[in-house]
Design an enzyme around this catalytic site. Structure first.
Site, PDB file in Angstrom:
ATOM      1  N   LEU A  84      78.417  15.999  34.374  1.00 40.47           N
ATOM      2  CA  LEU A  84      77.007  15.598  34.490  1.00 40.47           C
ATOM      3  C   LEU A  84      76.795  14.793  35.762  1.00 40.47           C
ATOM      4  O   LEU A  84      77.695  14.071  36.195  1.00 40.47           O
ATOM      5  CB  LEU A  84      76.614  14.715  33.298  1.00 40.47           C
ATOM      6  CG  LEU A  84      76.656  15.344  31.911  1.00 40.47           C
ATOM      7  CD1 LEU A  84      76.409  14.290  30.848  1.00 40.47           C
ATOM      8  CD2 LEU A  84      75.621  16.460  31.792  1.00 40.47           C
ATOM      9  N   GLU A 113      71.478  10.676  23.832  1.00 36.97           N
ATOM     10  CA  GLU A 113      72.696  10.354  23.076  1.00 36.97           C
ATOM     11  C   GLU A 113      73.458   9.239  23.763  1.00 36.97           C
ATOM     12  O   GLU A 113      73.297   9.021  24.957  1.00 36.97           O
ATOM     13  CB  GLU A 113      73.629  11.576  23.053  1.00 36.97           C
ATOM     14  CG  GLU A 113      73.100  12.708  22.240  1.00 36.97           C
ATOM     15  CD  GLU A 113      74.147  13.797  22.045  1.00 36.97           C
ATOM     16  OE1 GLU A 113      75.251  13.702  22.600  1.00 36.97           O
ATOM     17  OE2 GLU A 113      73.827  14.740  21.318  1.00 36.97           O
ATOM     18  N   LYS A 115      76.529   7.808  25.635  1.00 34.35           N
ATOM     19  CA  LYS A 115      77.583   8.412  26.453  1.00 34.35           C
ATOM     20  C   LYS A 115      78.879   7.683  26.128  1.00 34.35           C
ATOM     21  O   LYS A 115      79.073   6.532  26.525  1.00 34.35           O
ATOM     22  CB  LYS A 115      77.253   8.310  27.938  1.00 34.35           C
ATOM     23  CG  LYS A 115      78.282   8.976  28.819  1.00 34.35           C
ATOM     24  CD  LYS A 115      77.762   9.129  30.220  1.00 34.35           C
ATOM     25  CE  LYS A 115      78.810   9.509  31.246  1.00 34.35           C
ATOM     26  NZ  LYS A 115      80.156   9.735  30.866  1.00 34.35           N
ATOM     27  N   ARG A 136      90.030  18.978  29.637  1.00 28.01           N
ATOM     28  CA  ARG A 136      89.165  19.601  30.636  1.00 28.01           C
ATOM     29  C   ARG A 136      89.960  20.149  31.824  1.00 28.01           C
ATOM     30  O   ARG A 136      89.633  21.173  32.390  1.00 28.01           O
ATOM     31  CB  ARG A 136      88.140  18.590  31.123  1.00 28.01           C
ATOM     32  CG  ARG A 136      87.295  19.207  32.182  1.00 28.01           C
ATOM     33  CD  ARG A 136      86.261  18.316  32.821  1.00 28.01           C
ATOM     34  NE  ARG A 136      86.238  16.964  32.405  1.00 28.01           N
ATOM     35  CZ  ARG A 136      85.137  16.317  32.065  1.00 28.01           C
ATOM     36  NH1 ARG A 136      83.997  16.940  32.065  1.00 28.01           N
ATOM     37  NH2 ARG A 136      85.187  15.047  31.738  1.00 28.01           N
ATOM     38  N   LYS A 286      69.335  14.941  27.596  1.00 28.90           N
ATOM     39  CA  LYS A 286      69.416  16.405  27.556  1.00 28.90           C
ATOM     40  C   LYS A 286      68.036  16.981  27.266  1.00 28.90           C
ATOM     41  O   LYS A 286      67.399  16.551  26.298  1.00 28.90           O
ATOM     42  CB  LYS A 286      70.390  16.844  26.445  1.00 28.90           C
ATOM     43  CG  LYS A 286      71.756  16.181  26.545  1.00 28.90           C
ATOM     44  CD  LYS A 286      72.655  16.513  25.356  1.00 28.90           C
ATOM     45  CE  LYS A 286      74.020  15.871  25.564  1.00 28.90           C
ATOM     46  NZ  LYS A 286      74.973  16.147  24.489  1.00 28.90           N
ATOM     47  N   LYS A 310      73.739   6.000  33.564  1.00 35.12           N
ATOM     48  CA  LYS A 310      74.846   5.047  33.406  1.00 35.12           C
ATOM     49  C   LYS A 310      74.363   3.594  33.341  1.00 35.12           C
ATOM     50  O   LYS A 310      73.400   3.222  34.015  1.00 35.12           O
ATOM     51  CB  LYS A 310      75.820   5.188  34.590  1.00 35.12           C
ATOM     52  CG  LYS A 310      76.426   6.562  34.766  1.00 35.12           C
ATOM     53  CD  LYS A 310      77.560   6.847  33.813  1.00 35.12           C
ATOM     54  CE  LYS A 310      78.822   6.128  34.185  1.00 35.12           C
ATOM     55  NZ  LYS A 310      79.601   6.817  35.213  1.00 35.12           N
ATOM     56  N   CYS A 422      83.871 -30.145  59.010  1.00 36.51           N
ATOM     57  CA  CYS A 422      83.084 -30.590  60.158  1.00 36.51           C
ATOM     58  C   CYS A 422      83.487 -32.045  60.404  1.00 36.51           C
ATOM     59  O   CYS A 422      83.594 -32.846  59.475  1.00 36.51           O
ATOM     60  CB  CYS A 422      81.602 -30.487  59.813  1.00 36.51           C
ATOM     61  SG  CYS A 422      80.574 -31.263  61.056  1.00 36.51           S
TER      62      CYS A 422
HETATM   63  S1  IVH Z   1      77.244  16.463  27.017  1.00 39.64           S
HETATM   64  C1  IVH Z   1      77.910  19.402  30.925  1.00 39.64           C
HETATM   65  N1  IVH Z   1      77.142  14.290  25.591  1.00 39.64           N
HETATM   66  O1  IVH Z   1      80.505  12.438  29.744  1.00 39.64           O
HETATM   67  C2  IVH Z   1      78.645  18.422  30.133  1.00 39.64           C
HETATM   68  N2  IVH Z   1      78.808  14.419  27.274  1.00 39.64           N
HETATM   69  O2  IVH Z   1      79.920  12.355  32.619  1.00 39.64           O
HETATM   70  C3  IVH Z   1      77.852  18.112  28.914  1.00 39.64           C
HETATM   71  N3  IVH Z   1      80.244  12.450  27.395  1.00 39.64           N
HETATM   72  O3  IVH Z   1      81.777  15.588  30.576  1.00 39.64           O
HETATM   73  C4  IVH Z   1      78.394  17.002  28.202  1.00 39.64           C
HETATM   74  N4  IVH Z   1      79.334  11.341  25.743  1.00 39.64           N
HETATM   75  O4  IVH Z   1      83.009  14.120  28.743  1.00 39.64           O
HETATM   76  C5  IVH Z   1      77.765  14.930  26.586  1.00 39.64           C
HETATM   77  N5  IVH Z   1      76.954  12.454  24.203  1.00 39.64           N
HETATM   78  C6  IVH Z   1      77.565  13.071  25.192  1.00 39.64           C
HETATM   79  C7  IVH Z   1      78.662  12.505  25.879  1.00 39.64           C
HETATM   80  C8  IVH Z   1      79.246  13.207  26.925  1.00 39.64           C
HETATM   81  C9  IVH Z   1      80.288  11.331  26.659  1.00 39.64           C
HETATM   82  C10 IVH Z   1      81.154  12.722  28.530  1.00 39.64           C
HETATM   83  C11 IVH Z   1      81.615  14.155  28.634  1.00 39.64           C
HETATM   84  C12 IVH Z   1      81.023  14.637  29.923  1.00 39.64           C
HETATM   85  C13 IVH Z   1      80.912  13.368  30.702  1.00 39.64           C
HETATM   86  C14 IVH Z   1      79.903  13.481  31.817  1.00 39.64           C
END
Ligand code: IVH
Length: 499
Positions: A84, A113, A115, A136, A286, A310, A422
C-alpha cells in the site's frame, strides 16, 4: 535542491534503503528503526514524484520486499502480493481522494481498518483445507512457512464452509504486547538478548525452521483479504465472509461515508492505539465498491483504491541545515542543530540541542548530514544517529566558536571540562534582560510572555534577539517545559498580535 542534487540524493536514498532492506530481509538483522526506514522511503517516493525521470525499475519504491531466505521452499504466489502507498496527514488523504475522483467520478464509501503492525501471510485452502502458508517474499515468490503457521490457533486449518477449489486468505500475523513482554522477561531471566519489538519477533518466529518454537510463542492472526474465484466483492462483505469462514477479523473495522469520517476515526485511534494489546501503525483505507477499485487498478506496487494512513512516526530522517550556539545562564555555549522541518510524533521539529563538542564528535554530525531524529521521552527532539552513507562530500565539519555569538567575548574551556563558556560574566544575563524588557509592558507589551518563558526560550537557543521572537512557531513553544497545544498557540498569537 536543484535537479542534479535531487538525482544524487535519489541515488543515495536508493542505495541506503536497499542496504537496510537486505540486512533486514535476508540477513535478519536491523540497524535502523522501521520508522526511520519508512521516512527515507517516503522522501524517496516524494522526490521520485517530483522527478519521475529518475525512477528506475530497481528503485525500492517499485517493489514490495526483499529476497526469500534459502532455507524454506519457494512458493510462487497466484496473485502478486502488492503493498500500500502511505499517507501521513489529511492533506495527503484529500489528495488521494481527488486523484481517484478524477479517474472514477462517483460517490463511494470507505472501509477503514486498523493497520496491524505484523507480518503479512498468504494462506491457500484447497477444498476447504489449509495446504500452504507463504510469506510475501518479493511479492511474487515467498517462503513456504506452512508448518510454523499451522501452530497459530486463530488460523483455521479447515474452513467452516466447504468450498471446492482454491480459496486464498491474506492477513497479518502478529504478537500481542503481553506475549512479547512475557518472552522478553524470560529472556532477561536467562540473561539472554532482549527482542526489539513484537513485530520483529513475530516475523523471526515464522521465519525460523522449528515449528515447536513457533508453537511456544503465542502468535495471533487477523484476516483482511479473501479471494474466491477472483470475483471482487465489497470490502465490508469480504470482511463478513472471512468471519463466516472461521477467521478472526478486527471488530474495529468500519464503513464510513467520506474522508471526514476517515479523519475522525484516525484522530480517535491516534489517542487510543497505545491502549490496544497489539501494535497498530495506522489505518488502512479501502474503497468499498469493488467496481471502483478494479477501475482504479494498480500503479507500480500498490492499488489506487486503498492506502495506508500512518500514525506519526516517533523517529524520522531529516537534514542538518546548520548549528547555532546558544548561551546559557551560566555562560555555557550549547550547540543547537537546525533541521529541514519534519513531523515527529505529531509536531514539526526544526531544532535539537546537541549537548556539547564531545557529543558532536561522538555522533560525527556535520552540516548537510542526513540524520535520524526522535523525540526523547516524546518531548525533546534529539539526533539519534548520522546516516553517513548519504554524504555527498559537501558536508561541513562543526567546530566550536572562538568567540561568544551573543557578546563577542572570547570563549574559554576550563581544564578537565567539556563545556565551553563565554568569558564575559554578564553576557547571557544582560542578553536575557534585554529580551525581557522588550516583551514587558513598558515596551512591546506582549501579553502572557513572562520572564520565565523568555528565559526558557533564550536558554534553549530559540531566541537571541527581539526579532527572533517573530520567527517562533507554535511547535517551538511545544518544545518548552509546561507548554501544551493551547498555551503554545496563545503565546504564538500574543507575539503575532504585536507584529
Ligand atoms: S490490506 C494491497 N489491511 O500493511 C495490500 N493490509 O503497508 C492490501 N496490513 O501489505 C493489504 N493491516 O501486510 C490490509 N487491515 C489491513 C492491514 C494490512 C496491516 C499490512 C499488510 C500490507 C501492509 C501495507
Amino acid at each position: 535542491m536543484n535537479k542534479q542534487e535531487a538525482h544524487k540524493r535519489i541515488q543515495n536514498l536508493k542505495e541506503l534503503i536497499n542496504k537496510h532492506r537486505y540486512e533486514y530481509h535476508v540477513l535478519n538483522t536491523q540497524t535502523i528503526s522501521d520508522e526511520a526506514l519508512d521516512s527515507l522511503k517516503h522522501e524517496l517516493s516524494l522526490l521520485e514524484q517530483s522527478y519521475p525521470e529518475f525512477v528506475t525499475p530497481d528503485s525500492p519504491t517499485q517493489r514490495v520486499a526483499g529476497k526469500a531466505l534459502d532455507d524454506f521452499a519457494k512458493v510462487t504466489h497466484k496473485r502478486r502480493m502488492i503493498s500500500l502507498n502511505d499517507i501521513f496527514n489529511f492533506e495527503e488523504l484529500s489528495d488521494w481522494e481527488a486523484r481517484n475522483k478524477k479517474i472514477v467520478d462517483a460517490q463511494y464509501e470507505y472501509v477503514v481498518e486498523l493497520k496491524i503492525d505484523g507480518f503479512a501471510i498468504s494462506l491457500i485452502y484447497r477444498d476447504g483445507v489449509l495446504v500452504t502458508a507463504a510469506t510475501r517474499g518479493d511479492g511474487l515468490v515467498g517462503e513456504d512457512v506452512t508448518q510454523n503457521v499451522k501452530t497459530i490457533e486463530s488460523i483455521p486449518l479447515t474452513l467452516r464452509e466447504k468450498i471446492s477449489g482454491e480459496v486464498e486468505v491474506r492477513g497479518e500475523i502478529f504478537m500481542s504486547k503481553k506475549a512479547f513482554d512475557a518472552i522478553n522477561k524470560q529472556q532477561a531471566q536467562l540473561g539472554e538478548k532482549l527482542y526489539a519489538n513484537p513485530r520483529n519477533l513475530a516475523a523471526g518466529t515464522i521465519r525460523q525452521l522449528d515449528p515447536a518454537l513457533a508453537a511456544s510463542r503465542k502468535l495471533d492472526f487477523f484476516a483482511y483479504e479473501l479471494f474466491i474465484d477472483d470475483k471482487s466483492m465489497p470490502k465490508i462483505v469480504e470482511h463478513e465472509r472471512l468471519r463466516e469462514l472461521g477467521f478472526k477479523t478486527s471488530s474495529h473495522t468500519k464503513l464510513v461515508s467520506d474522508i471526514a469520517g476517515v479523519q475522525r476515526m484516525y484522530d480517535a485511534w491516534s489517542d487510543k492505539r497505545e491502549k490496544q494489546d497489539f501494535l497498530i501503525d495506522g489505518l488502512v483505507i479501502k474503497i468499498n465498491d469493488p467496481k471502483v477499485r478494479d477501475t482504479l487498478g494498480i500503479v507500480g506496487k500498490a492499488p489506487r483504491g486503498m492506502c495506508a494512513y500512518k500514525f506519526p512516526a516517533q523517529q524520522v530522517t531529516t537534514v542538518v541545515k546548520g548549528v547555532d550556539w546558544s548561551v546559557g545562564r551560566t555562560g555555557v555555549l550549547t550547540p543547537v542543530a537546525t533541521f529541514e522541518p519534519v513531523s515527529v510524533a505529531g509536531t514539526t521539529v526544526q531544532h535539537a540541542t546537541i549537548h556539547n563538542m564531545d557529543e558532536i564528535r561522538r555522533l560525527d554530525v556535520r552540516i548537510g548530514d542526513t540524520v535520524i531524529i526522535e523525540k526523547a521521552g516524546d518531548i525533546i527532539p534529539k539526533i539519534v544517529t548520522v546516516l553517513a552513507q548519504m554524504r555527498t562530500g559537501k558536508e561541513k565539519v562543526i567546530t566550536a566558536p572562538s568567540h561568544c555569538p551573543v557578546c563577542g567575548s572570547v570563549v574559554q574551556q576550563a581544564k578537565g571540562e567539556v563545556a565551553i563558556r563565554c568569558s564575559n560574566n554578564s553576557c547571557f544575563a544582560s542578553e536575557v534582560s534585554r529580551l525581557i524588557h522588550f516583551v514587558s509592558k513598558k515596551a512591546f507589551d506582549i501579553e502572557g510572555l513572562g520572564e520565565k518563558v523568555v528565559e526558557q526560550l533564550a536558554v534553549n537557543g530559540l531566541i537571541a534577539s527581539p526579532a527572533d521572537l517573530y520567527k517562533l512557531t507554535i511547535d517551538d513553544f511545544l518544545t518548552l517545559e509546561g507548554f501544551k497545544e493551547k498555551s503554545a498557540t496563545n503565546a504564538f498569537n500574543a507575539i503575532q498580535a504585536k507584529k
